[in-house]
Motif scaffolding. Sequence first.
Motif, PDB file in Angstrom:
ATOM      1  N   UNK A 175       1.723  -0.075   8.369  1.00 50.20           N
ATOM      2  CA  UNK A 175       2.061   0.531   9.658  1.00 50.20           C
ATOM      3  C   UNK A 175       3.521   0.949   9.718  1.00 50.20           C
ATOM      4  N   UNK A 176       4.394   0.192   9.059  1.00 45.56           N
ATOM      5  CA  UNK A 176       5.822   0.530   9.057  1.00 45.56           C
ATOM      6  C   UNK A 176       6.146   1.633   8.067  1.00 45.56           C
ATOM      7  N   UNK A 177       5.175   2.027   7.225  1.00 45.32           N
ATOM      8  CA  UNK A 177       5.397   3.092   6.255  1.00 45.32           C
ATOM      9  C   UNK A 177       5.934   2.616   4.922  1.00 45.32           C
ATOM     10  N   UNK A 178       6.100   1.289   4.741  1.00 42.60           N
ATOM     11  CA  UNK A 178       6.658   0.789   3.489  1.00 42.60           C
ATOM     12  C   UNK A 178       5.650   0.824   2.345  1.00 42.60           C
ATOM     13  N   UNK A 179       4.368   0.768   2.665  1.00 41.30           N
ATOM     14  CA  UNK A 179       3.321   0.885   1.648  1.00 41.30           C
ATOM     15  C   UNK A 179       2.331   1.961   2.101  1.00 41.30           C
ATOM     16  N   UNK A 180       2.245   3.078   1.361  1.00 42.14           N
ATOM     17  CA  UNK A 180       1.303   4.139   1.736  1.00 42.14           C
ATOM     18  C   UNK A 180      -0.121   3.800   1.332  1.00 42.14           C
ATOM     19  N   UNK A 181      -1.086   4.244   2.100  1.00 42.83           N
ATOM     20  CA  UNK A 181      -2.490   3.953   1.800  1.00 42.83           C
ATOM     21  C   UNK A 181      -3.248   5.233   1.484  1.00 42.83           C
ATOM     22  N   UNK A 182      -4.382   5.054   0.818  1.00 41.70           N
ATOM     23  CA  UNK A 182      -5.297   6.149   0.489  1.00 41.70           C
ATOM     24  C   UNK A 182      -6.685   5.741   0.973  1.00 41.70           C
ATOM     25  N   UNK A 183      -7.399   6.676   1.564  1.00 40.38           N
ATOM     26  CA  UNK A 183      -8.753   6.374   2.021  1.00 40.38           C
ATOM     27  C   UNK A 183      -9.764   6.802   0.953  1.00 40.38           C
ATOM     28  N   UNK A 184     -10.532   5.843   0.445  1.00 38.85           N
ATOM     29  CA  UNK A 184     -11.587   6.084  -0.535  1.00 38.85           C
ATOM     30  C   UNK A 184     -12.897   5.585   0.079  1.00 38.85           C
ATOM     31  N   UNK A 185     -13.783   6.530   0.357  1.00 39.72           N
ATOM     32  CA  UNK A 185     -15.052   6.177   0.994  1.00 39.72           C
ATOM     33  C   UNK A 185     -14.815   5.287   2.217  1.00 39.72           C
TER      34      UNK A 185
END
Length: 301
Positions: free
Chosen positions: A29-39
């Motif tokens: 949420x703070x932007x320190x770790x980016x996420x990717x949506x897979x399925x």
Amino acid sequence: MSDALLWSLEEAARQLGNVSVRTIERLIQSGELPIIYIRRRRMLEAEVVRRWIAIQNERARARMEEKPCQEKIVMASTSNRGHRTGTPVIPMRPKNAAAAVRERIDEEAEQLLQAARANRQAQHLVDFIRLGLNTGMRSGEMLGLEWRRVDLKQGQVLLGAEDQKNRRLSSVPLNRTAREALLSRARFRARQCPSSPWVFCNQNGERIASIKKSFAAAVERAGIPHCTPHDLRRTCASWLVQARTPIQEVARLLRHADVQITMNVYAHLMPDQLRSTVEILDRHNRVIDPIEEGEKTALTR
């Protein structure tokens, strides 16, 4: 992308030293770790997490070497949170830690701009996004920008020591899109509040102090997860690095105090550039150590 290169939130929590998934979510949420949506599943790039761990551990060690008396306090506080003995100390939100890179593609940027255009109550938002994406300026720098520091003839924005984090005098160059964003603000000012000193102001000429609500609404409309105004700056830098701009020039544009900060955050976007660099050696080897045709065939089977 192979699943082996991706971690679930639970796996990332384990790799970070058995911290809780809730802590991982706060970092996302703070932007320190980016996420990717897979399925529809939230995943983290393993290499990004590993690099983040290495940076935090190195900074933690440096702080402990400078202040050895604090080591016992830090270790005691982590043990109270249920960390395993011997687990590296990883400060979750160190004071000067550079946030992890959020890699924005052209499609997402266009979706964000379209969503901003749909918000007629915040017509300044489109110009704010365009200026951020094309200059890498911080949100506070843009919202605090005065017309006396905008030089459209020279194509630059002047920043004083009081205007930025590094407390230095500097300037930010303007490309065509950034200039058009400022001209749009100038037309608004001429119609609504000719005497206002602020670039981003309301109809009464008062400075717009925050765009968080309107920006969050545009992000939600665009369907982009966990995007903040600071991601405009990160996107600008990511685009430049991916376009093979020398990292030193990116650091100068971002006005980082040390080019190592830029390297820590954006170097992973440079693999193709490095591949081109080592291919130069192939051209050199053709002269000093040419490969025979038979050997070449054997190597490429």
